[in-house]
Scaffold this motif. Structure first.
Motif, mmCIF file in Angstrom:
data_model
loop_
_atom_site.group_PDB
_atom_site.id
_atom_site.type_symbol
_atom_site.label_atom_id
_atom_site.label_comp_id
_atom_site.label_asym_id
_atom_site.label_seq_id
_atom_site.Cartn_x
_atom_site.Cartn_y
_atom_site.Cartn_z
ATOM 1 N N GLY A 200 0.327 -1.023 -0.240
ATOM 2 C CA GLY A 200 -0.006 0.048 0.007
ATOM 3 C C GLY A 200 0.768 1.089 -0.486
ATOM 4 N N PRO A 201 0.463 2.431 -0.047
ATOM 5 C CA PRO A 201 -1.232 2.412 -0.129
ATOM 6 C C PRO A 201 -1.711 2.632 -0.484
ATOM 7 C CG PRO A 201 0.357 4.811 0.089
ATOM 8 C CD PRO A 201 1.828 3.583 -0.211
ATOM 9 N N VAL A 202 -3.456 2.238 -0.948
ATOM 10 C CA VAL A 202 -4.318 2.166 -1.907
ATOM 11 C C VAL A 202 -4.787 3.646 -1.733
ATOM 12 C CG1 VAL A 202 -3.619 -0.665 -2.451
ATOM 13 C CG2 VAL A 202 -5.254 0.256 -0.619
ATOM 14 N N TYR A 203 -5.892 2.966 -2.779
ATOM 15 C CA TYR A 203 -6.796 4.943 -2.345
ATOM 16 C C TYR A 203 -7.947 4.169 -2.996
ATOM 17 C CZ TYR A 203 -2.561 7.370 -1.651
ATOM 18 O OH TYR A 203 -1.724 7.731 -1.218
ATOM 19 N N CYS A 204 -8.549 3.090 -3.560
ATOM 20 C CA CYS A 204 -9.403 2.303 -4.187
ATOM 21 C C CYS A 204 -10.418 1.563 -2.344
ATOM 22 C CB CYS A 204 -9.319 1.199 -5.021
ATOM 23 S SG CYS A 204 -8.147 -0.221 -4.358
ATOM 24 N N ASN A 205 -10.663 2.258 -1.725
ATOM 25 C CA ASN A 205 -11.215 1.766 -0.864
ATOM 26 C C ASN A 205 -12.437 2.839 -0.554
ATOM 27 O OD1 ASN A 205 -10.610 4.517 2.021
ATOM 28 N ND2 ASN A 205 -8.737 4.095 0.768
ATOM 29 N N SER B 3 -11.975 7.886 2.580
ATOM 30 C CA SER B 3 -11.218 8.594 1.517
ATOM 31 C C SER B 3 -10.356 8.577 2.389
ATOM 32 C CB SER B 3 -12.104 10.632 1.975
ATOM 33 O OG SER B 3 -11.734 10.306 3.714
ATOM 34 N N GLY B 4 -9.284 9.232 1.353
ATOM 35 C CA GLY B 4 -7.844 8.704 1.717
ATOM 36 C C GLY B 4 -6.873 7.913 1.722
ATOM 37 N N ALA B 5 -6.070 7.550 2.268
ATOM 38 C CA ALA B 5 -4.989 5.870 1.915
ATOM 39 C C ALA B 5 -5.475 5.333 2.419
ATOM 40 C CB ALA B 5 -3.472 6.380 1.837
ATOM 41 N N ALA B 6 -4.958 3.834 2.507
ATOM 42 C CA ALA B 6 -5.531 3.227 3.186
ATOM 43 C C ALA B 6 -4.249 1.603 3.001
ATOM 44 C CB ALA B 6 -6.343 2.656 2.879
ATOM 45 N N ALA B 7 -3.901 0.738 4.654
ATOM 46 C CA ALA B 7 -2.690 0.505 4.647
ATOM 47 C C ALA B 7 -3.182 -1.444 3.651
ATOM 48 C CB ALA B 7 -2.688 0.062 5.707
ATOM 49 N N LYS B 8 -2.409 -1.553 2.873
ATOM 50 C CA LYS B 8 -2.613 -2.533 2.283
ATOM 51 C C LYS B 8 -0.925 -3.383 2.553
ATOM 52 C CE LYS B 8 -6.474 -2.418 1.374
ATOM 53 N NZ LYS B 8 -7.712 -3.731 2.001
#
Length: 103
Positions: free
Chosen positions: A37-42, A45-50
């Motif tokens: 990550g981070p990813v933004y397709c979640n 809003s904002g970045a998500a940990a993957k």
């Protein structure tokens, strides 16, 4: 993180599995081929940990299509480790929901 991560419309739609190198002593580094990550397709809003969870995925002994065994690397080798762990937890705690097992 590629497909199906872009299908992540709720907090529980997908679970991204990463691969770590279980052959590197006690450090278990993320494998060079494993997405990070981070990813933004979640759904937030904002970045998500993957990824959400990681398991051994480098030089894993696996059944060979032609018979016998071979060693393979990939997140496709890590995912069965996670699935097996969840199955064992579900067998041990049959009345718990999957969400509760993972939190």
């Amino acid at each position: 993180i590629r497909r199906p991560a872009d299908r992540n419309t709720t907090a529980f739609t997908t679970l991204a599995v990463g691969a770590v190198d279980g052959n590197s002593g006690n450090s278990f580094p993320v494998a060079s081929f494993s997405s990070r990550g981070p990813v933004y397709c979640n759904p937030f809003s904002g970045a998500a940990a993957k990824p959400d969870i990681s398991a051994p995925g480098v030089n894993v002994r696996s059944a060979s299509a032609g018979g016998g065994y071979t060693t393979l690397s990939g997140t496709s080798m890590a995912s069965p480790h996670v699935t097996g762990a969840i199955a064992i937890a579900k067998a041990y705690f049959p009345d718990e929901s999957g969400v509760k097992l993972m939190t």
